[in-house]
Design an enzyme around this catalytic site. Structure first.
Site, short mmCIF file in Angstrom:
data_model
loop_
_atom_site.label_atom_id
_atom_site.label_comp_id
_atom_site.label_asym_id
_atom_site.label_seq_id
_atom_site.Cartn_x
_atom_site.Cartn_y
_atom_site.Cartn_z
CE1 TYR A 184 84.41 16.58 31.28
CE2 TYR A 184 82.11 16.14 30.71
CZ TYR A 184 83.18 17.03 30.82
OH TYR A 184 83.01 18.35 30.49
N GLY A 243 85.79 20.12 30.33
CA GLY A 243 86.32 20.66 29.07
C GLY A 243 87.74 20.21 28.84
#
Length: 512
Positions: A54, A61
């Protein structure tokens, strides 16, 4: 010029104030540069692996499920900055933006973000050049950090968007960087995300509010003491032994300040009118309890700020063992709560100050003062409408005391489904602090006039010093009606600049 050295362990409130308000220069410590390089090696190693991480090789998001190919990752980082720089409304103040950028740099230098040393140096260079990105009032929900405000700052580092130069003129950021020999950054994996994922805006405004309130709470103790003199109140309620049996430290400090200002006064505790008082009204007698509760609230807020100043707020973070882990440390709740707590305390301090002002103006409760402190009541209205202005400010402060942190609006397709609204809490607290200054200024104006109208009675030496200083500052004393707004504006400057505290302390010594 003062220089602030940024290391890996955070910064202090005085560092923030020096950079934000005084234009202090910034240097990166050797320790910080080494930590930045070490964390970057970890990020580069992860970026080279096929597994998605990530913020390094994924979207953000609600779009975090998409794996981003190597050739698109630089574009991904540019895009997050451009798309998140979506603020609207008026520009926020220069000092707020400088605090915002400096605090982001503080986290970057922790070595937990994976940002390259050259990006951190560019952040320092922009601040040192006096370049201030244009940041707008609206755009932060206080979760995933102050995203839009920080994105506008990151945009400037890329040489895009608008910024204000050291001359105060807003121009394209690329032109300003070029004039100061600063090369725009080319963002790599994770760097765009790391530049905009923190609580830096709300924290910077908290630090500055605490600095302002420290002076204002001393100011309010001084004006409360002056009002007690004007109302011929008793200072016996300020005795240390009374406050020792309810041991709130803020209460004791406020009582001690008032007692110091009132030392050797001939107006307190001895002069009763035809209707003797057993006790003074709450607004007079309970001044230390109310101001003290606010002081204790400030102490808690200061503790939260100190913890946050020592924090590294990002998602994901690089850990010393080489892991890069997602987390929720960007959530602004700890800061948002105390920003709201302070707005409540500010509203109550203003409210009790206004009640004392009203009492000074009411001939039925002022114990011998002329109606509205007027020269010829009826022909003159005196300070009647000054109290109206003060009441309007207090009413606004009560609205500003409604907590922002109790609200939450889900965003990012319900991925970010509970937000702090900390930026909004900080923005309204700035307005509240501004208005409290005006409220204290009106009480000062009324109380000094009331003391001067007590002919034949000698006020405390500290009170005399305040009255002399405020008159020299252009705030006129008793007399026929005149254009009042300039007097109130001068009183505001007298309080806001710290001259009120300085005048009292010239006699009392340092107040608490």
């Amino acid at each position: 010029m003062h220089t602030v050295v940024v290391g890996t362990s955070g910064v202090t409130a005085s560092d923030v104030l020096a950079v934000a308000r005084d234009g202090a220069r910034i240097e990166l410590s050797g320790e910080a540069v080494a930590a930045l390089a070490a964390a970057r090696e970890i990020v580069d190693a992860l970026a080279a692996k096929p597994d998605p991480v990530y913020g390094v090789s994924t979207g953000f998001g609600a779009l975090a499920t998409r794996h981003i190919s190597t050739e698109l990752r630089a574009q991904l980082q540019r895009n997050i900055v451009r798309s998140h720089a979506a603020g609207m409304g008026p520009r926020v103040e220069r000092e707020v933006v400088r605090a915002l950028m400096f605090l982001r740099l503080k986290t970057v230098c922790s070595g937990h973000t994976g940002v390259r040393p050259e990006v951190a140096q560019t952040m320092a260079d922009v601040l040192n050049a006096g370049i201030t990105p244009v940041v707008h009032e609206y755009g932060s929900l206080g979760c995933s950090g102050d995203l839009a405000p920080l994105s506008h700052c990151a945009l400037t580092l890329m040489g895009e968007g608008d910024a204000e130069g050291p001359d105060g003129v807003v121009r394209p950021a690329g032109e300003l960087l070029a004039e100061h020999g600063i090369t725009p950054v080319e963002l790599r994996e994770k760097e765009g995300l790391a530049l905009l994922n923190g609580t830096d805006g709300m924290l910077g405004m908290l630090v500055m509010a605490l600095a302002d309130l420290e002076m204002l709470y001393k100011s309010a103790d001084i004006t409360a003491a002056l009002s007690m003199e004007g109302l011929l109140g008793t200072d016996k309620v300020l005795a240390p032994e009374l406050h020792a049996i309810r041991p709130h430290p803020g209460q004791a400090a406020s009582a001690a300040n008032m007692l110091a200002v009132l030392k050797d006064s001939q107006l307190t505790g001895h002069h009763q009118d035809d209707a003797p008082r057993v006790q003074d009204a709450y607004s007079v007698r309970c001044a230390p309890q109310v101001a003290g509760a606010g002081r204790d609230t400030m102490a808690h807020a200061r503790l939260v700020a100190e913890r946050e100043l020592a924090s590294a707020v990002d998602n994901p973070v690089v850990l010393p063992d080489g892991r890069v882990e997602s987390n929720g440390n960007f959530h602004g709740a700890p800061v948002a709560y105390v920003l709201d707590f302070l707005a409540i305390a500010v509203a109550d301090l203003a409210s009790i100050a206004e009640r004392r002002t009203d009492r000074l103006l009411d001939k039925n409760r002022s114990h011998g003062l002329p109606p509205f402190l007027a020269d010829d009541a009826g022909v003159d209205s005196g300070l009647m409408i000054a109290q109206y202005t003060q009441a309007a400010l207090v009413s606004e402060l009560k609205r500003l005391a409604v907590p922002a942190s109790a609200d939450s609006i889900p965003s990012s397709a319900m991925q970010e489904d509970h937000v702090s609204m900390g930026w909004s809490a900080a923005r309204k607290l700035r307005t509240a602090v501004d208005n409290l200054t005006r409220v204290v200024a009106v009480e000062l104006y009324a109380a000094t006039r009331a003391v001067e109208l007590r002919e034949g009675l000698t006020p405390a030496p500290a009170s005399r010093a305040v009255i002399e200083a405020v008159r020299k500052a252009g705030v006129q004393g008793p007399g026929p009606d005149r254009f009042l707004a300039p007097d109130l504006a001068a009183a505001d400057v007298f309080v806001r600049s710290g001259q009120l505290v300085a005048a009292a302390e010239s006699v009392t010594g340092p107040l608490q």
